[in-house]
Design a protein around this motif. Structure first.
Motif, PDB file in Angstrom:
ATOM      1  N   GLY A  59       2.392  15.176  34.706  1.00 46.72           N
ATOM      2  CA  GLY A  59       3.712  15.630  34.550  1.00 46.72           C
ATOM      3  C   GLY A  59       4.771  14.637  33.838  1.00 46.72           C
ATOM      4  N   ALA A  60       4.735  13.263  33.853  1.00 51.68           N
ATOM      5  CA  ALA A  60       5.587  12.512  33.008  1.00 51.68           C
ATOM      6  C   ALA A  60       5.430  12.754  31.719  1.00 51.68           C
ATOM      7  N   LEU A  61       4.134  13.100  31.263  1.00 53.46           N
ATOM      8  CA  LEU A  61       3.890  13.284  29.813  1.00 53.46           C
ATOM      9  C   LEU A  61       4.353  14.597  29.297  1.00 53.46           C
ATOM     10  N   THR A  62       4.441  15.431  30.167  1.00 56.87           N
ATOM     11  CA  THR A  62       4.812  16.998  29.808  1.00 56.87           C
ATOM     12  C   THR A  62       6.480  16.806  29.623  1.00 56.87           C
ATOM     13  N   LYS A  63       7.068  15.945  30.655  1.00 55.31           N
ATOM     14  CA  LYS A  63       8.408  15.844  30.435  1.00 55.31           C
ATOM     15  C   LYS A  63       8.876  15.107  29.232  1.00 55.31           C
ATOM     16  N   ILE A  64       8.059  13.900  28.908  1.00 54.82           N
ATOM     17  CA  ILE A  64       8.438  13.206  27.601  1.00 54.82           C
ATOM     18  C   ILE A  64       8.410  13.917  26.394  1.00 54.82           C
ATOM     19  N   THR A  65       7.358  14.843  26.449  1.00 52.98           N
ATOM     20  CA  THR A  65       7.235  15.668  25.257  1.00 52.98           C
ATOM     21  C   THR A  65       8.318  16.549  25.111  1.00 52.98           C
ATOM     22  N   SER A  66       8.864  17.310  26.149  1.00 53.11           N
ATOM     23  CA  SER A  66       9.882  18.050  25.890  1.00 53.11           C
ATOM     24  C   SER A  66      10.983  17.527  25.553  1.00 53.11           C
ATOM     25  N   ALA A  67      11.538  16.006  26.290  1.00 51.02           N
ATOM     26  CA  ALA A  67      12.632  15.457  25.988  1.00 51.02           C
ATOM     27  C   ALA A  67      12.553  15.023  24.382  1.00 51.02           C
TER      28      ALA A  67
END
Length: 107
Positions: free
Chosen positions: A85-93
């Motif tokens: 989940g955190a990797l998905t969020k950082i990719t989007s950011a």
């Protein structure tokens, strides 16, 4: 891109855990590798080992060359889910941030 993995005392970061997380992180952030200097992943168990819902946390700090770091967090039932989940969020950011800095009219 340097990847640093930190775990709290309540999280077992030994064995293949760190290797697997590092490999996944490199894979997911490969397209940003030329702009990232360091990525730090921080894993913690919010309840100190007691089993509760979504008590595992992954915080990611991505440092872009010459810019302020971008930080996200995600909580989930397992460390793997928290990291995903955190990797998905950082990719989007990162996509939003890099898009804003390179997508301006006249630049």
């Amino acid at each position: 891109m340097d990847i640093q993995i930190n775990t709290s005392n309540a999280v077992d970061g030994t064995g293949g855990f760190n290797d697997a997380i590092e490999e996944t992180t490199r894979s997911r952030l490969a397209r940003f590798e030329d702009r990232l200097t360091r990525v730090e992943l921080h894993f913690s168990d919010q309840t100190g080992g007691r089993e509760t819902v979504n008590d595992k946390r992954c915080a990611i700090e991505a440092r872009l060359a010459g810019e302020d770091p971008i930080t996200v967090t995600n909580e989930a039932a397992t460390l793997d889910l928290a990291a995903t989940g955190a990797l998905t969020k950082i990719t989007s950011a990162l996509e939003r941030h890099i898009g804003k800095s390179t997508g301006r009219k006249g630049h």
